[in-house]
Design a protein around this motif. Structure first.
Motif, mmCIF file in Angstrom:
data_model
loop_
_atom_site.group_PDB
_atom_site.id
_atom_site.type_symbol
_atom_site.label_atom_id
_atom_site.label_comp_id
_atom_site.label_asym_id
_atom_site.label_seq_id
_atom_site.Cartn_x
_atom_site.Cartn_y
_atom_site.Cartn_z
ATOM 1 N N ASP A 122 44.750 42.879 110.095
ATOM 2 C CA ASP A 122 43.355 43.248 110.242
ATOM 3 C C ASP A 122 42.553 42.521 109.176
ATOM 4 N N ASP A 123 41.942 41.417 109.543
ATOM 5 C CA ASP A 123 41.201 40.615 108.562
ATOM 6 C C ASP A 123 40.278 39.697 109.353
ATOM 7 N N LYS A 124 38.977 39.711 108.984
ATOM 8 C CA LYS A 124 38.014 38.970 109.802
ATOM 9 C C LYS A 124 38.029 37.457 109.557
ATOM 10 N N THR A 125 38.843 37.001 108.625
ATOM 11 C CA THR A 125 38.969 35.559 108.388
ATOM 12 C C THR A 125 39.493 34.870 109.645
ATOM 13 N N VAL A 126 38.938 33.702 109.954
ATOM 14 C CA VAL A 126 39.426 32.922 111.110
ATOM 15 C C VAL A 126 40.648 32.143 110.637
ATOM 16 N N ASN A 127 41.814 32.754 110.820
ATOM 17 C CA ASN A 127 43.008 32.128 110.246
ATOM 18 C C ASN A 127 44.275 32.510 111.006
ATOM 19 N N ALA A 128 45.248 31.649 110.902
ATOM 20 C CA ALA A 128 46.601 31.888 111.422
ATOM 21 C C ALA A 128 47.488 30.867 110.735
ATOM 22 N N TRP A 129 48.735 31.234 110.489
ATOM 23 C CA TRP A 129 49.653 30.258 109.887
ATOM 24 C C TRP A 129 51.094 30.610 110.228
ATOM 25 N N CYS A 130 51.960 29.629 109.995
ATOM 26 C CA CYS A 130 53.400 29.842 110.167
ATOM 27 C C CYS A 130 54.097 29.252 108.958
ATOM 28 N N TYR B 165 45.375 36.410 112.035
ATOM 29 C CA TYR B 165 44.338 37.287 111.503
ATOM 30 C C TYR B 165 43.482 37.719 112.692
ATOM 31 N N SER B 166 43.014 38.978 112.695
ATOM 32 C CA SER B 166 42.223 39.439 113.845
ATOM 33 C C SER B 166 40.964 38.586 114.020
ATOM 34 N N GLY B 167 40.483 37.964 112.945
ATOM 35 C CA GLY B 167 39.286 37.120 113.021
ATOM 36 C C GLY B 167 39.431 35.905 113.912
ATOM 37 N N ILE B 168 40.653 35.513 114.229
ATOM 38 C CA ILE B 168 40.818 34.317 115.073
ATOM 39 C C ILE B 168 40.892 34.681 116.562
ATOM 40 N N GLY C 146 47.178 33.760 102.267
ATOM 41 C CA GLY C 146 46.211 34.498 101.460
ATOM 42 C C GLY C 146 44.859 33.807 101.356
ATOM 43 N N SER C 147 44.682 32.741 102.115
ATOM 44 C CA SER C 147 43.399 32.047 102.089
ATOM 45 C C SER C 147 42.327 32.929 102.699
ATOM 46 N N THR C 148 41.151 32.944 102.084
ATOM 47 C CA THR C 148 40.056 33.744 102.637
ATOM 48 C C THR C 148 39.002 32.839 103.255
ATOM 49 N N VAL C 149 39.218 31.539 103.194
ATOM 50 C CA VAL C 149 38.212 30.618 103.735
ATOM 51 C C VAL C 149 38.530 30.181 105.157
ATOM 52 N N GLY C 150 39.670 30.550 105.663
ATOM 53 C CA GLY C 150 39.986 30.198 107.035
ATOM 54 C C GLY C 150 41.144 29.242 107.138
ATOM 55 N N MET C 151 41.295 28.711 108.335
ATOM 56 C CA MET C 151 42.474 27.894 108.615
ATOM 57 C C MET C 151 42.628 26.748 107.641
ATOM 58 N N TRP D 160 39.148 24.662 120.694
ATOM 59 C CA TRP D 160 38.374 23.847 119.731
ATOM 60 C C TRP D 160 36.902 23.786 120.076
ATOM 61 N N ILE D 161 36.570 23.933 121.363
ATOM 62 C CA ILE D 161 35.152 24.030 121.748
ATOM 63 C C ILE D 161 34.564 25.323 121.178
ATOM 64 N N ARG D 162 35.308 26.419 121.326
ATOM 65 C CA ARG D 162 34.823 27.700 120.778
ATOM 66 C C ARG D 162 34.711 27.633 119.254
ATOM 67 N N MET D 163 35.634 26.924 118.638
ATOM 68 C CA MET D 163 35.596 26.780 117.179
ATOM 69 C C MET D 163 34.317 26.056 116.755
ATOM 70 N N SER D 164 33.939 25.014 117.480
ATOM 71 C CA SER D 164 32.699 24.278 117.161
ATOM 72 C C SER D 164 31.476 25.154 117.371
ATOM 73 N N GLU D 165 31.470 25.895 118.482
ATOM 74 C CA GLU D 165 30.313 26.753 118.785
ATOM 75 C C GLU D 165 30.119 27.809 117.712
ATOM 76 N N ARG D 166 31.225 28.347 117.273
ATOM 77 C CA ARG D 166 31.158 29.362 116.236
ATOM 78 C C ARG D 166 30.566 28.764 114.964
ATOM 79 N N ALA D 167 30.971 27.539 114.672
ATOM 80 C CA ALA D 167 30.541 26.894 113.436
ATOM 81 C C ALA D 167 29.051 26.591 113.446
ATOM 82 N N GLU D 168 28.494 26.328 114.633
ATOM 83 C CA GLU D 168 27.073 26.002 114.708
ATOM 84 C C GLU D 168 26.191 27.128 114.206
ATOM 85 N N GLY D 169 26.594 28.353 114.499
ATOM 86 C CA GLY D 169 25.790 29.502 114.093
ATOM 87 C C GLY D 169 26.015 29.941 112.655
ATOM 88 N N ASN D 170 27.074 29.455 112.064
ATOM 89 C CA ASN D 170 27.428 29.888 110.709
ATOM 90 C C ASN D 170 27.435 28.695 109.762
#
Ligand SMILES: [Zn+2]
Length: 267
Positions: free
Chosen positions: A98-106, A115-118, A183-188, A221-231
């Protein structure tokens, strides 16, 4: 003495030179599975203890189902292509936190966190498979170990620090944060352009092998770009490759990925 050191370095390079399966890229990696896996499993357990595991049963089981399917594809590939002992070393695990950061890793050895944020970026099961395939591909290709091998990793504290277990050395934590994005809080975490492109390709092969629609990796990746435009642009957007390059590369690679997945599934 200098000559001896140079000779040792040359020998080390020769013995540690290997090829990334599927893409055929040559890499230098001096970190063995025996060194990295105990540290990886310890880091993962520690991370789960310190973060909130999602209580969303539906999404958790979806992440786990996709993870199991992708890991079966990777396992199948490894066993059919001379990587049996490596396949045996994997301890696959998939968790949603449960973390709003846009992240995932292996992490090495198949330890995955979403992370739920992704989830809004993934949007659907095929989107989850695209992200899962990509992150698992970084671990499969040992990109972190390659970074650790590079001078950059050594400057940060060295391989000895990174693979040390059972100690609470903050340098160990910092190194893992930097190398694997734990543990990154800035995202992927943005790997180099080479590593990102390679993970996109491998991830696409694995998601197709597992029965998912590769077109969805483009939509992710299209959704990732769209998200970035607003933020304000997240860290991963300021690095290479740009989303448009990435989308173009994925489109171009899709027929090859489909053919490869077919071949590996028939093995
Ligand atoms: Zn990546």
């Amino acid at each position: 003495m200098k000559k001896l050191i140079s000779l040792v370095i040359v020998i080390l390079f020769v013995v540690s030179c290997s090829t990334v399966p599927i893409t055929g890229r040559k890499r230098i990696n001096i970190v063995s599975d025996a060194q990295i896996l105990p540290a990886s499993f310890e880091q993962y357990a520690g991370f789960l203890k310190e973060h909130k595991i999602s209580t969303n049963a539906k999404m958790t089981s979806e992440i786990q189902n996709v993870g199991i399917n992708i890991s079966r594809a990777v396992d199948k590939f490894m066993r059919a292509n001379g990587m049996v002992s490596e396949a045996n070393n994997y301890r696959w695990e998939f968790n949603l936190i449960d973390d709003k950061t846009v992240n995932a890793w292996c992490m090495p050895g198949g330890k995955v966190v979403f992370y739920s944020g992704i989830l809004p970026i993934c949007d659907n099961t095929d989107g989850i498979a695209a992200v899962m395939g990509h992150e698992v591909a970084h671990a499969f290709a040992k990109h972190g170990q390659e970074r650790m091998t590079s001078a950059y990793g050594q400057q940060l504290g060295g391989i000895a620090v990174a693979v040390g277990t059972g100690n609470k050395d903050p340098r160990t934590q910092q190194l893992w944060n930097t190398i694997y994005g734990i543990g990154s809080t800035v995202g992927m975490l943005a790997y180099s352009r080479t590593h990102e492109t390679e993970a996109d390709k491998l991830g696409m092969v694995f998601m197709i092998m597992a029965g998912y629609k590769p077109e969805e990796s483009i939509n992710v990746w299209i959704r990732m770009s769209e998200r970035a435009e607003g933020n304000s642009p997240p860290e991963f957007l300021s690095t290479h490759p740009s989303n448009q390059t990435r989308i173009n590369n994925l489109k171009r690679y899709m027929p090859t990925a489909i053919a490869m997945a077919k071949k590996y599934n028939a093995q």
